[in-house]
Design an enzyme around this catalytic site. Structure first.
Site, PDB file in Angstrom:
ATOM      1  CE  LYS A 224       3.845   4.904  -0.332  1.00 26.56           C
ATOM      2  NZ  LYS A 224       5.144   4.693   0.309  1.00 26.56           N
TER       3      LYS A 224
HETATM    4  N1  PMP Z   1       8.785  -0.187   0.858  1.00 27.74           N
HETATM    5  C1  PMP Z   1       8.532   0.987   1.418  1.00 27.74           C
HETATM    6  C2  PMP Z   1       8.619   1.112   2.896  1.00 27.74           C
HETATM    7  C3  PMP Z   1       8.198   2.093   0.628  1.00 27.74           C
HETATM    8  O1  PMP Z   1       7.961   3.281   1.185  1.00 27.74           O
HETATM    9  C4  PMP Z   1       8.152   1.947  -0.765  1.00 27.74           C
HETATM   10  C5  PMP Z   1       7.813   3.132  -1.634  1.00 27.74           C
HETATM   11  N2  PMP Z   1       6.416   3.243  -1.784  1.00 27.74           N
HETATM   12  C6  PMP Z   1       8.426   0.689  -1.319  1.00 27.74           C
HETATM   13  C7  PMP Z   1       8.738  -0.370  -0.479  1.00 27.74           C
HETATM   14  C8  PMP Z   1       8.365   0.480  -2.801  1.00 27.74           C
HETATM   15  O2  PMP Z   1       7.033   0.555  -3.243  1.00 27.74           O
HETATM   16  P1  PMP Z   1       6.684   1.043  -4.724  1.00 27.74           P
HETATM   17  O3  PMP Z   1       7.592   0.313  -5.633  1.00 27.74           O
HETATM   18  O4  PMP Z   1       5.259   0.640  -4.891  1.00 27.74           O
HETATM   19  O5  PMP Z   1       6.885   2.503  -4.765  1.00 27.74           O
END
Ligand code: PMP
Length: 297
Positions: A160
């Site tokens: 991330k």
């Molecule tokens: N894809 C992207 C690009 C994101 O920014 C997020 C948010 N973190 C997600 C998917 C979903 O991830 P999560 O469910 O872990 O928040």
């Protein structure tokens, strides 16, 4: 946006490199590697009724992201977990959003930054989850993004990392300019990938279909929703999905820590009607994050 207090001008405290400092003093220099070269990773998690949902998993992912970018975390996972809890307590936030961020500092200002220090901050702000199924069930409208998610040998796609959001912001801005809420991104092969900050699911004949996260984030909410669905004997198919297949899908929704379960009514020329399965998963996820044990499994 009017009425929104800028994020550098709020009151309270932010956890910055090991201690709680006044919110307005949590600063970094303009010659920061993280800002110039994208050596920055972050997390985003929600706190519900005083408990941060999947805190351990978010911290694990933060460490994985930092390691992927070659940044050695100067704190333990336990210290980061505690920092997240401490900022929420200090801010008096029982329902909100927590944002840990890790970045390289200012010691070196070139592509190479082998000897830069690693900095960590955690901020939290109120963000109640206004759960009004009727309103949410209308669904949001998505455009197609013109930017494609890159292959796993082009970028560190499972981290991330801030740098990966450049095309997300561009896509979201372009969609918003046309009156859409968000954009659906395809991947480098032309398969459906995800929205700009959330994963995507479709429903066909009572079965959930969702793209394989081989070149984008395997969201923690995505994993929760898959587990909830499977526990209720709903079949989940993870596969490569072509955009034209959307003609055959009846429901569509996004998942993310911020987005939670958000129904979608429209993607470009394709139409969906948020229905029973989406509504069930919205409710089940809302129960799960608040620790409500389902009456019927
Ligand atoms: N894809 C992207 C690009 C994101 O920014 C997020 C948010 N973190 C997600 C998917 C979903 O991830 P999560 O469910 O872990 O928040």
């Amino acid at each position: 946006m009017s009425g929104v207090i800028p994020f550098d001008q709020r009151d309270g405290v932010i956890w910055h490199d090991g201690k709680l400092v006044p919110w307005k003093d949590a600063k970094t220099h303009v010659l920061t590697h993280g800002l110039h070269y994208g050596s920055c990773v972050f997390e985003g998690q929600r706190i519900y009724g005083g408990t941060i949902y999947k805190l351990k998993e978010h911290t694990d992912r933060l460490f994985m992201s930092a390691e992927t970018l070659g940044m050695k975390m100067p704190f333990s996972k336990e210290a980061i977990n505690q920092a997240c809890i401490d900022v929420c307590k200090a801010q008096g936030i029982a329902d909100g959003y927590v944002r840990p961020v890790v970045f390289r500092g200012s010691e070196m200002m070139a592509v190479s930054a082998q000897h830069s220090t690693i900095h960590v901050a955690v901020a939290a702000w109120p963000w109640p989850s206004y759960f009004s199924p009727a309103e949410k069930l209308k669904g949001i409208r998505l455009d197609f993004a013109k930017w494609k998610r890159p292959s796993a040998d082009t970028e560190p796609v499972h981290a991330k990392a801030a740098g990966l959001y450049m095309i997300c912001t561009l896509s979201k801005h372009e969609a918003e300019a046309k009156g859409y809420a968000d954009a659906l991104m395809l991947d480098y092969r032309g398969y459906i990938a995800e929205a700009t900050g959330a994963n995507v699911f479709f429903v066909q004949d009572g079965v959930l279909h969702t793209p394989i996260p081989d070149c984008f984030l395997n969201g923690l909410t995505r994993q929760s929703v898959i587990a909830i669905a499977k526990s209720r004997q709903i079949k989940v198919v993870e596969r490569h999905i072509k955009p034209e297949e959307m003609t055959g899908f009846s429901e569509c929704f996004l998942t993310g820590s911020a987005a939670e379960v958000t129904p979608v009514s429209e993607i470009g020329p394709y139409r969906f009607k948020p229905g029973a399965l989406t509504e069930m998963l919205m409710t089940a996820y809302a129960d799960e994050v608040r620790g409500v044990v389902p009456v019927t499994a």
